[in-house]
Design a protein around this motif. Sequence first.
Motif: not given
Length: 129
Positions: A121-129
């Motif tokens: 919907q917001s065209q974002t992502f989150c990458l957790g590591f």
Amino acid sequence: SIGVSHARAEALKKALRPVPAPIQVRALVDTGASCTSVDPSILKALAIVSTGTVPVHTPSTTSGQPHVANQFDISVVLNHPMIARTFMALPVIEAALLHQGIQALIGRDILSVCLLTYDGQSQTFCLGF
């Protein structure tokens, strides 16, 4: 950032040769890629030599006719102001990517140890590591 593998860095140090500085790259997260790919310009700038070849199947390869790609061992650091995740020796394949405005594809080999959340919907992502 992409650099020489840990083993290559140690071999260069032992030979009293300079270790190339890691290069910050623009990468695309590719959940469809089983392995990470790097543009040849980055591999050349780091003077990394191929460790061999591997067959690669892509959406454009015909059945039974894989593309043969050069393979390289590199180090990868996912940077964040608070934390970093380092891969000391990651086998990757070479792929021409500069024409797409990127220098690397982050494949499932890296994503398998991360948490990826995509918000369409917001065209974002989150990458957790």
